[in-house]
Scaffold this active site. Structure first.
Site, PDB file in Angstrom:
ATOM      1  N   LYS A  19     -17.393  -1.105   6.770  1.00  0.00           N
ATOM      2  CA  LYS A  19     -17.672  -1.899   5.855  1.00  0.00           C
ATOM      3  C   LYS A  19     -19.371  -1.912   5.451  1.00  0.00           C
ATOM      4  O   LYS A  19     -19.968  -2.094   4.647  1.00  0.00           O
ATOM      5  CB  LYS A  19     -17.405  -3.378   6.078  1.00  0.00           C
ATOM      6  CG  LYS A  19     -17.712  -4.346   5.172  1.00  0.00           C
ATOM      7  CD  LYS A  19     -16.991  -5.713   5.647  1.00  0.00           C
ATOM      8  CE  LYS A  19     -17.073  -6.740   4.333  1.00  0.00           C
ATOM      9  NZ  LYS A  19     -16.706  -7.949   4.594  1.00  0.00           N
ATOM     10  N   PHE A  22     -11.098  -7.418  14.369  1.00  0.00           N
ATOM     11  CA  PHE A  22     -10.108  -8.034  13.398  1.00  0.00           C
ATOM     12  C   PHE A  22      -9.842  -6.789  12.388  1.00  0.00           C
ATOM     13  O   PHE A  22     -10.656  -6.363  11.669  1.00  0.00           O
ATOM     14  CB  PHE A  22     -10.292  -9.091  12.684  1.00  0.00           C
ATOM     15  CG  PHE A  22      -9.478  -9.613  11.851  1.00  0.00           C
ATOM     16  CD1 PHE A  22      -8.232  -9.907  12.150  1.00  0.00           C
ATOM     17  CD2 PHE A  22      -9.789  -9.760  10.430  1.00  0.00           C
ATOM     18  CE1 PHE A  22      -7.314 -10.248  11.046  1.00  0.00           C
ATOM     19  CE2 PHE A  22      -8.742 -10.186   9.358  1.00  0.00           C
ATOM     20  CZ  PHE A  22      -7.667 -10.516   9.917  1.00  0.00           C
ATOM     21  N   GLN A  23      -8.509  -6.430  12.137  1.00  0.00           N
ATOM     22  CA  GLN A  23      -8.036  -5.441  11.538  1.00  0.00           C
ATOM     23  C   GLN A  23      -8.737  -4.036  11.752  1.00  0.00           C
ATOM     24  O   GLN A  23      -8.841  -3.230  10.774  1.00  0.00           O
ATOM     25  CB  GLN A  23      -8.208  -5.934   9.877  1.00  0.00           C
ATOM     26  CG  GLN A  23      -7.244  -7.021   9.657  1.00  0.00           C
ATOM     27  CD  GLN A  23      -7.176  -7.303   8.227  1.00  0.00           C
ATOM     28  OE1 GLN A  23      -8.264  -7.097   7.460  1.00  0.00           O
ATOM     29  NE2 GLN A  23      -6.014  -7.764   7.436  1.00  0.00           N
ATOM     30  N   MET A  40      24.103   9.287   1.966  1.00  0.00           N
ATOM     31  CA  MET A  40      24.350  10.331   2.566  1.00  0.00           C
ATOM     32  C   MET A  40      24.406  10.154   4.055  1.00  0.00           C
ATOM     33  O   MET A  40      25.287  11.030   4.611  1.00  0.00           O
ATOM     34  CB  MET A  40      22.562  10.829   2.315  1.00  0.00           C
ATOM     35  CG  MET A  40      22.598  12.177   2.645  1.00  0.00           C
ATOM     36  SD  MET A  40      23.595  13.278   2.060  1.00  0.00           S
ATOM     37  CE  MET A  40      22.607  14.065   0.998  1.00  0.00           C
ATOM     38  N   GLU A  92       0.713  -1.195   0.194  1.00  0.00           N
ATOM     39  CA  GLU A  92      -0.207   0.087  -0.197  1.00  0.00           C
ATOM     40  C   GLU A  92       0.833   1.266  -0.069  1.00  0.00           C
ATOM     41  O   GLU A  92       0.339   2.462  -0.655  1.00  0.00           O
ATOM     42  CB  GLU A  92      -1.069   0.016   1.338  1.00  0.00           C
ATOM     43  CG  GLU A  92      -2.017  -1.009   1.108  1.00  0.00           C
ATOM     44  CD  GLU A  92      -1.614  -2.415   1.604  1.00  0.00           C
ATOM     45  OE1 GLU A  92      -0.540  -2.533   1.998  1.00  0.00           O
ATOM     46  OE2 GLU A  92      -2.609  -3.090   1.717  1.00  0.00           O
TER      47      GLU A  92
END
Ligand SMILES: Cc1ncc(C[n+]2csc(CCOP(=O)(O)OP(=O)(O)O)c2C)c(N)n1
Ligand SMILES: [Mg+2]
Lengths: 175, 584
Positions: free
Chosen positions: B161, B111-112, B484, B49
């Site tokens: 949802k 969940f999640q 760097m 993502e």
């Protein structure tokens, strides 16, 4: 302690969930200190008003105002210096007041124009609404009797009104 | 018309003329992926993502249109936090749609489940958890409006949802309904007339002015207006890392990039200026160096769409809140009026110009040419990439030494051709951002210059690029180090190298790229640079990765060490030695 360095921001916000978190989060992230914070509904249910007191020696109130304004839910901000504001705060305290001290405590409450809201066998609970500085004075005077609990609401404020009708004003700002 | 929330969501995205969504489905966002099948919107399935977020940013950088991302709840939303923060820091318009657990489950550690709006509150311009299905179209419309107007930025819409599965009566808010729904949001785009006149008077009075152009010029699409002002007033321009391309590098008045690794002339001209005309820029610490030593003699005209930027870092003498495009045009008009009416004449700019050209001659960008048998010079690779790039090539970069060389050595002659992570400095930005840029401008060649460290953070998105046939070109400047950081350890920690070595061979970049469906080349010899670049430029049916084995000991110069004032800029050692010779 309330001093001339404490400015009041009255912040009109949309009455939506999460707005308090947005304001609090902004202060935390930008390192601005809040002296006190009061949140209340307004006469229009779509909006709430935050009254935030900040110490202008620690943070530039202009930056606070501008950053607050970037929150989409913030509708209007008024910054009031102590001289421009009418400010009130509410104090509730439980004070030790056995038979010996009770009348003295009641007298003190009377002098300040407060009230007794509860009485126990050796304690009284008192309330006082007024200017924050007056509440400070009361707190100091009542402390020797023994304070077991004290709560203050944080102040709410309104801008001072014009004293003169416009046509009588000799000088002064347009708004 | 009754729709499901999911249908309403996709339809709302269509109403906003979304042409592409970068995303990856999962449990909570599942309902929205079904109507997507029937939509005209292209979906690009990413491998992580974070990649989706940077792709959307790259898309936004080059098109000026908001990038759109859609992912599920929990870990997917947290994977988006980095690109959202990146977009926030660089004011990139981005709309992120995240799935959320059903309303009844919110707050139960389902969940999640994660508090996505809480986590992203401080890195979005605005975010909203949609609890009322009927509000979905409005919230989407608000999101696009907020992301693209005023100071642009990321806006996140979190959708439970069961909001996606409930029935809603379709409606599309009118402009009036949109504005009424945002009573606290009225960005001020038109500058204050009196301040604009004051700016014009200040500009014509200045003897040593410099235009300090920031990324806001690009966000406001104000490059033409900037050029008109610069030409009328003969003012030299510096373009910050975020503003590369806002003013053509080949214009004689362009002094290049200021800041920590800016070029000597850009840094010094700002230091010596009596006026900085700061346009769409925020006095970032990487530009100012130690603040109390920054441009000590300069008055400041500061134009920005965000009032909070005026006076945040340096108090302006002439503050103007407004859209850079409008305000710059107004200032130019006001300057012209002053000059035409004879009320003012421009001071003789020749002495200022000659001081500037003195610095340019004495301290051009410099690197020591390689001796026989030396590893590739990264700067030489950059020059070759630049000189072989087809007209209109878009350049993306990662974060590190290679980024600074990319900005220093490329010639940006066109706006929206530079895709870069400035404010957040996000390693791993370039591969996905280049992919997003190519999706937005398929007609352009898109090169990404990446470091070996950065490449390892998001390289998997080349699988996305291969499978979606997005032919980007990646040049890895493989110096086998987190270069760097190595440079800082060399210069400021007595060459005590701590956890910066990466190895040139592990991973095998060529095999890795090939495994991801790319064409891959490795360049170890200076003579191979040009043929490899030519080959890469000729491949247009899949992504190409060219690994350049570069000299690990090269450092980026000039450099203003952290905490130092810009007056103490450190030039390349060879130039420093030469100027000592001059003094003796
Ligand atoms: C996500 C992230 N982690 C750490 C850093 C700190 N950092 C800045 S540059 C750099 C090294 C980058 O290495 P590489 O990609 O090989 O580029 P080079 O400097 O060698 O050109 C690091 C670790 C960062 N900017 N971003
Ligand atoms: Mg490296």
């Amino acid at each position: 302690m309330r001093t001339p360095h404490h400015h009041t921001l009255t912040v009109l916000v949309e009455n939506r969930s999460g707005v308090l978190a947005r304001v609090a989060g902004l202060f935390a992230r930008r390192g601005f200190n809040i002296e006190s914070l009061a949140v209340a509904p307004t006469d229009d249910e779509r909006f709430s008003r935050f009254t935030i007191v900040v110490d202008v020696r620690e943070t530039d109130p202009e930056q606070i105002t501008k950053q607050l304004f970037k929150l989409v839910n913030v509708v209007k901000i008024t910054e009031l210096a102590p001289a421009d504001a009418v400010e009130r705060e509410l104090l509730l305290a439980t004070v030790t007041a056995d038979a010996e001290a009770r009348s003295a405590v009641i007298e003190l409450v009377d002098i300040f124009g407060g009230g007794i809201v509860d009485v126990g066998w050796n304690q009284v609970s008192v309330m006082l609404a007024g200017e924050p500085a007056r509440l400070d004075d009361f707190e100091e005077l009542v402390r020797p009797y023994g304070i077991t609990e004290l709560q203050r609401t944080g102040r709410v404020a309104l801008a001072r009104l014009e004293r003169q009708a416009p046509r009588l004003r000799t000088t002064g700002k347009a708004s | 018309m009754e729709l499901t929330g999911a249908q309403a969501l996709i339809k709302s995205l269509e109403m906003e003329r979304t042409e592409v969504i970068f995303g990856l489905p999962g449990g909570c966002i599942l309902p929205a992926y079904d109507p997507l099948l029937d939509s005209s919107i292209r979906h690009i399935l990413v491998r992580h993502e974070q990649g989706a977020g940077h792709m959307a940013e790259g898309y936004a950088h080059v098109t000026g249109r908001p990038g759109v991302v859609m992912v599920t709840s929990g870990p997917a939303a947290t994977n988006l936090v980095t690109p959202i923060c990146d977009a926030y820091m660089d004011s990139v318009p981005l709309v992120a749609i995240t799935g959320q657990v059903s309303r009844a489950a919110i707050g139960t550690d389902a969940f999640q489940e994660c508090d996505t709006v809480g986590i992203t509150r401080s890195v979005t311009k605005h975010n909203e958890l949609v609890m009322d299905p009927a509000e979905l179209p409005l919230v989407v419309r608000q999101a696009f409006h907020l992301a693209t107007t005023g100071r642009p930025g990321p806006v996140l819409v979190d959708v439970p949802k069961d909001v996606l599965t409930s029935k809603v009566e379709w409606w599309w808010p009118t402009d009036d309904e949109l504005l009424a729904s945002l009573p606290g949001y009225r960005p001020n785009t038109r500058g204050h007339t009196r301040m604009i006149r004051e700016a014009a008077r200040t500009i014509v009075a200045a003897e040593r002015p410099v235009v300090y152009a920031g990324g806001g010029i690009l966000r406001a699409r104000a490059a033409e207006e900037l050029a008109a002002l610069v030409e009328l007033t003969e003012t030299p321009v510096v373009t910050t890392l975020m503003a590369r391309g806002a003013f053509p590098d080949d214009h004689p008045l362009n002094l290049g990039m200021p800041g920590m690794h800016g070029n000597y002339t850009a840094i010094t001209a700002m230091q010596e200026a009596d006026l900085l005309i700061a346009l769409g820029t925020r006095f970032d610490d990487r530009v100012t160096g130690r603040l109390d030593g920054f441009a000590p003699g300069a008055k400041i005209v500061h134009v920005d769409i965000d009032p909070a930027e005026l006076g945040k870092v340096r108090r302006p003498d002439v503050p103007i809140v407004g859209d850079a495009k409008t305000v710059i045009a107004e200032i130019t008009k006001a300057v012209r009026a002053l000059l035409d009416s004879g009320e003012a004449t421009l001071p003789e700019r020749a002495p200022w110009r000659s001081r500037i050209s003195g610095w340019q001659e004495r301290y051009p960008l410099h690197y020591d040419p390689p001796a026989e048998g030396d590893a590739l010079k990264p700067q030489r690779v950059m020059e070759a990439l630049r000189d072989s790039a087809p007209e209109g090539t878009i350049l993306a970069s990662g974060v590190g030494q290679h980024q600074m060389w990319a900005s220093q050595y490329w010639r940006f002659n066109e706006p929206y051709t530079w895709v870069n992570s400035g404010g957040l400095g996000t390693m791993g930005f370039s591969v996905p951002a280049a992919i997003g840029a190519k999706v937005g401008r398929p007609d352009r060649t898109v090169w990404a210059v990446d470091g070996d460290g950065c490449f390892q953070m998001t390289a998997q998105e080349l699988v996305t690029a291969s499978s979606e046939r997005i032919p980007v070109k990646i040049a890895i400047l493989n110096n086998a180090y987190l270069g760097m950081v190595r440079q800082w350890q060399e210069m400021f920690y007595e060459e005590r190298y701590s956890e910066v070595y990466l190895s040139p061979d592990l991973p095998d970049y060529v095999k890795w790229a090939e495994a991801m469906g790319c064409a891959a080349l490795r360049v170890e010899d200076p003579d191979e640079i040009q043929p490899a670049i030519d080959k890469a430029n000729s491949i247009d049916d899949r992504p190409v990765v060219v690994e350049f084995r570069t000299d690990a000991s090269e450092k980026v110069f000039p450099m203003v060490p952290a905490g130092a004032a810009n007056g103490d800029v450190v030039v390349h050692p060879t130039q420093a030695a030469e100027s000592r010779k001059v003094v003796q």
